[in-house]
Enzyme design. Structure first.
Site, mmCIF file in Angstrom:
data_model
loop_
_atom_site.group_PDB
_atom_site.id
_atom_site.type_symbol
_atom_site.label_atom_id
_atom_site.label_comp_id
_atom_site.label_asym_id
_atom_site.label_seq_id
_atom_site.Cartn_x
_atom_site.Cartn_y
_atom_site.Cartn_z
ATOM 1 N N TYR A 143 0.872 -1.174 0.000
ATOM 2 C CA TYR A 143 0.000 0.000 0.000
ATOM 3 C C TYR A 143 0.908 1.223 0.000
ATOM 4 O O TYR A 143 1.612 1.492 0.970
ATOM 5 C CB TYR A 143 -0.889 -0.037 1.238
ATOM 6 C CG TYR A 143 -1.860 1.117 1.405
ATOM 7 C CD1 TYR A 143 -2.004 2.122 0.453
ATOM 8 C CD2 TYR A 143 -2.654 1.196 2.540
ATOM 9 C CE1 TYR A 143 -2.893 3.156 0.626
ATOM 10 C CE2 TYR A 143 -3.559 2.226 2.724
ATOM 11 C CZ TYR A 143 -3.669 3.210 1.772
ATOM 12 O OH TYR A 143 -4.557 4.248 1.953
ATOM 13 N N LYS A 171 -1.327 -1.271 -4.089
ATOM 14 C CA LYS A 171 -2.407 -0.290 -4.041
ATOM 15 C C LYS A 171 -1.756 1.073 -4.171
ATOM 16 O O LYS A 171 -1.067 1.541 -3.265
ATOM 17 C CB LYS A 171 -3.189 -0.387 -2.728
ATOM 18 C CG LYS A 171 -4.224 0.725 -2.565
ATOM 19 C CD LYS A 171 -4.888 0.703 -1.199
ATOM 20 C CE LYS A 171 -5.858 1.889 -1.069
ATOM 21 N NZ LYS A 171 -6.528 1.931 0.265
ATOM 22 N N ILE A 212 -9.004 -1.157 -4.839
ATOM 23 C CA ILE A 212 -9.269 -1.180 -3.404
ATOM 24 C C ILE A 212 -10.045 0.089 -3.117
ATOM 25 O O ILE A 212 -9.498 1.184 -3.068
ATOM 26 C CB ILE A 212 -7.970 -1.297 -2.593
ATOM 27 C CG1 ILE A 212 -7.283 -2.614 -2.938
ATOM 28 C CG2 ILE A 212 -8.267 -1.228 -1.100
ATOM 29 C CD1 ILE A 212 -6.000 -2.878 -2.184
#
Length: 303
Positions: A143, A171, A212
């Site tokens: 992330y 992400k 996401i």
């Protein structure tokens, strides 16, 4: 090689994985029954899976017992652990690994991991952090949120993490859509996932194979239609829908994103509820803007 942008059990981090908001009661306790119902509703309305214990799920404010139970609740409600990607971020790599072990024990298909966020780690520290969690054996999605963590997973760093075998996807939350192309050049086997709602179309056209997502918490069906049109390159469908939803989607990138999405959930008849401190309720022009955008989306038939 052509790859499918939709969810499948072999690559369960793809498709629409909703970063779930966590319904709280008025006394700020976790409403696990409402959360379970929310997970089922999202999947029934076109989403592929859920991401519990992300920032939108207020994981930083949860006790260890609450955080573990949220994952169990999500797995039970989803009916398939592969559809659950818990956030396992923590201040220490050891703690993050323990959360990954809990996710593995619950049968989760992947985990989402921030870089070290207690200090501004260099690349060697970042690589060691991801390697430690990857040893658990559950696929790790990195992330990248340098706005909050102050650690930037640059395309070069992501390539090294992928070469290390530590991550399967990223992400990407920076909002810099140019990175998509450099990531593909340096790490062609790394899956790119849309990390901010308000760059969905741009990153989908750049080759993203997952999202996401934040605003499907309130409008899952319309967001699913938008995502599938975008990754298919169906601009005739995607562009007007993206334009219509963008006044909402951009709230996902603002400081008040948790309160905004929860307010939208409440307005459409879901259970968003309050947020735990230090987040405070929206007021004034901010609240009015979220209300107006949500009400317009409802009036336009979005759901």
């Amino acid at each position: 090689m052509t790859v499918s942008p939709t969810w499948n059990a072999d690559r369960p981090w793809r498709g629409i994985m909703v970063a779930t908001a966590l319904p709280l009661r008025d006394d700020l306790s976790v409403d696990h029954d409402a959360y379970a119902e929310h997970v089922r509703w999202l999947i029934d309305n076109g989403c592929d899976g859920v991401v519990p214990n992300g920032s939108l799920g207020e994981y930083q404010t949860l006790t260890d017992e609450e955080r573990a139970r949220v994952v169990r609740t999500a797995v039970e409600a989803a009916g398939d652990g592969a559809r659950v990607m818990p956030g396992v971020s923590a201040y220490g790599s050891g703690e993050a690994r323990r959360w990954a072990e809990q996710a593995a024990g619950e049968g989760c298909g992947s985990v989402l991991l921030l870089p070290p966020n207690a200090y501004r780690a260099g690349e060697s520290g970042v690589r060691a952090h991801y390697a430690e969690v990857a040893r658990v054996g559950v696929p790790v999605v990195a992330y990248n949120n340098p706005i909050d963590t102050k650690v930037d997973l640059t395309p070069g760093t992501l390539a090294h993490l992928h070469q290390d075998g530590s991550i399967v996807a990223v992400k990407e939350f920076t909002g810099d859509v140019r990175r998509a192309y450099e990531i593909d050049e340096l790490a062609p086997g790394l899956d790119l996932l849309i990390g901010a709602d308000d760059v969905l179309l741009e990153l989908a056209l750049a080759g993203a194979v997952g999202w996401i997502a934040g605003y499907p918490n309130a409008f899952p069906a319309s967001c699913a239609t938008l995502y599938h049109a975008a990754v298919a390159g169906d601009l005739a469908t995607a562009r007007p829908l993206y334009k219509a939803l963008h006044p909402l989607l951009r709230w996902d990138s603002k400081t008040e994103f948790v309160q905004s999405i929860k307010l939208s959930m409440d307005l459409v008849g879901r259970r968003g509820g309050p947020t735990r401190p230090p987040r405070s309720p929206l007021t004034g022009q901010t609240e009015a803007a979220v209300r107006t955008a949500t009400q317009k989306a409802v009036a336009d038939g979005h759901r």
